[in-house]
Motif scaffolding. Structure first.
Motif, mmCIF file in Angstrom:
data_model
loop_
_atom_site.group_PDB
_atom_site.id
_atom_site.type_symbol
_atom_site.label_atom_id
_atom_site.label_comp_id
_atom_site.label_asym_id
_atom_site.label_seq_id
_atom_site.Cartn_x
_atom_site.Cartn_y
_atom_site.Cartn_z
ATOM 1 N N ARG A 93 11.300 -17.779 8.084
ATOM 2 C CA ARG A 93 10.632 -17.337 6.844
ATOM 3 C C ARG A 93 10.023 -15.945 7.023
ATOM 4 N NH1 ARG A 93 9.514 -22.902 6.977
ATOM 5 N NH2 ARG A 93 7.515 -22.596 8.041
ATOM 6 N N GLY A 96 12.768 -13.494 6.760
ATOM 7 C CA GLY A 96 13.139 -13.307 5.359
ATOM 8 C C GLY A 96 12.176 -12.372 4.640
ATOM 9 N N GLN A 100 12.880 -8.619 2.947
ATOM 10 C CA GLN A 100 12.485 -8.320 1.577
ATOM 11 C C GLN A 100 11.621 -7.063 1.516
ATOM 12 O OE1 GLN A 100 13.458 -9.918 -1.129
ATOM 13 N NE2 GLN A 100 12.188 -8.766 -2.593
ATOM 14 N N LEU A 121 19.213 -17.870 6.762
ATOM 15 C CA LEU A 121 18.724 -17.174 5.577
ATOM 16 C C LEU A 121 19.844 -16.958 4.559
ATOM 17 C CD1 LEU A 121 16.356 -14.535 7.230
ATOM 18 C CD2 LEU A 121 15.667 -16.438 5.754
ATOM 19 N N THR A 126 19.396 -15.708 0.764
ATOM 20 C CA THR A 126 18.812 -14.401 1.072
ATOM 21 C C THR A 126 19.915 -13.383 1.327
ATOM 22 O OG1 THR A 126 16.859 -15.424 2.058
ATOM 23 C CG2 THR A 126 17.305 -13.134 2.649
#
Length: 377
Positions: A93, A96, A100, A121, A126
């Motif tokens: 996470r 990810g 971003q 991901l 993602t």
């Protein structure tokens, strides 16, 4: 102004991963308009746990190498091994969120766990930019390096490329770059050479201690016994060991220099005739690119077996793990006006790739031209 963003993902489980990442960072940074960042997600997420696990890994490979060998083989062969990475949910996470926030044009990985997290991901929707995996081991390459997808794999040598191809990786996705060592090796000054190993010139010997203190002291003592040798010993971050070595050096017939942790490793390798150390990925490849033959004093089962095998196949060093064996090997190397040393040195010139980091950076950035640039704000 447009710029290209590159993220290098690394980890501290073995110095080779970080060493390769630092060299890549320097090579990318040479290119105008490139924003490059090196990230160790494991250290950033849980620094205490990261230190504990790294220390546990070092203790395991030194105290119980056979146990580590079995773990390494299981990771290599088991279809269930990748399931372990499902336990790294927090890391996935965080990765990810990093993608971003940074929105890189490319990712370079020098640690094999990251491609698995990126694969997870992708499966969650993602968007992941092109991924380039830089393999820091030679020949005995754990399959975790190439079982997760990557846009390209960079390897140290043609035989390692053959291993990936036999495993089903397309040749177009494999590039023989060499190990990304410090740019200091590619930019070597003419003055950074050891004297020719003949006549009355002292033999310059570098002993880099990585582990096993009791063995290290015995080896160091045998090296310090010879008045015709100039010996440099590095003790790393162990102040107790450094003091013991300094006490020994004061009574030694040889000319001895004792160092702790140092940033001068490239310079030391390029100005010594031979290095004695364990067959770690970074140390082995740095010795090759310094044209400094290596006497391997320890081989950690698994990844380091391939590093030694690479040197053995190319006739550029020897294995000796006892004080007597090491000094006998050095005597043989320097005999007959350094005949064996000269052969090893010539063989190293054939296999060295000191500009590997620049080669990798150029390949990655060329691929970025096929996608729109990120607009810097």
């Amino acid at each position: 102004m447009s710029t290209r963003k590159v993220i290098i993902l690394t980890a501290s489980y073995g110095e080779g991963h970080n060493s390769a990442a630092r060299a890549l960072h320097a090579a990318f940074a040479e290119h105008p308009g490139v924003n490059v960042e090196m990230i160790d997600l494991f250290a950033e997420m849980a620094p205490r746990l990261d230190r504990f696990s790294r220390n546990a890994y070092i203790r395991l490979i030194n105290a119980a190498p056979n146990v580590w060998s079995r773990v390494y083989r299981w990771l290599d062969r088991s279809d269930r091994a990748p399931l372990l990475f499902r336990l790294l949910g927090r890391h996935r996470r965080a990765l990810g969120r990093l993608l971003q926030a940074k929105q890189p044009d490319a990712i370079c990985c020098t640690y094999p766990v990251y491609p698995w997290l990126l694969q997870q991901l992708r499966s969650e929707g993602t968007q992941v930019p092109p991924l380039y995996t830089v393999i820091t081991d030679a020949l005995s390459i754990n399959s975790l390096w190439y079982r997760a997808p990557s846009d390209k794999w960079f390897v140290t040598d043609p035989d390692s490329a053959g291993i990936l191809h036999q495993a089903g990786i397309a040749q177009s996705k494999i590039h023989v770059s060499g190990f990304p060592v410090s740019l200091a090796f590619a930019d070597r000054a003419a003055s950074l050479r050891p004297p020719a190993p003949g006549g009355s010139q002292p033999r310059r010997i570098l002993y880099m201690i990585n582990s096993r203190r009791s063995d290290a002291l015995a080896i160091a003592q045998s090296l310090m016994f010879r008045p015709d040798w100039d010996v440099t010993v590095t003790a790393g971050r162990d102040p107790v060991l450094k003091r013991r070595l300094e006490e020994m050096a004061r009574r030694a017939p040889a000319n001895v220099q004792v160092l702790g942790w140092t940033t001068r490793v490239p310079e030391l390798l390029m100005t010594h005739h031979v290095i004695i150390s364990k067959a770690g990925g970074a140390t082995t490849q740095e010795s090759i690119n310094a044209l400094c033959p290596m006497v391997v004093s320890q081989i950690v089962p698994g990844q380091e077996e391939g590093n030694w095998e690479f040197m053995r196949r190319n006739g550029s060093g020897a294995f000796a793990d006892t004080p007597a064996g090491i000094t006998q090997t050095l005597d043989g190397m320097f005999a007959n006006d350094g005949e064996i040393w000269r052969t090893w040195h010539a063989n190293l010139q054939r296999i060295a790739r000191p500009a590997a980091a620049r080669d990798i950076a150029s390949h990655v950035l060329m691929s970025c031209h096929s996608s729109p640039p990120v607009i810097a704000r």
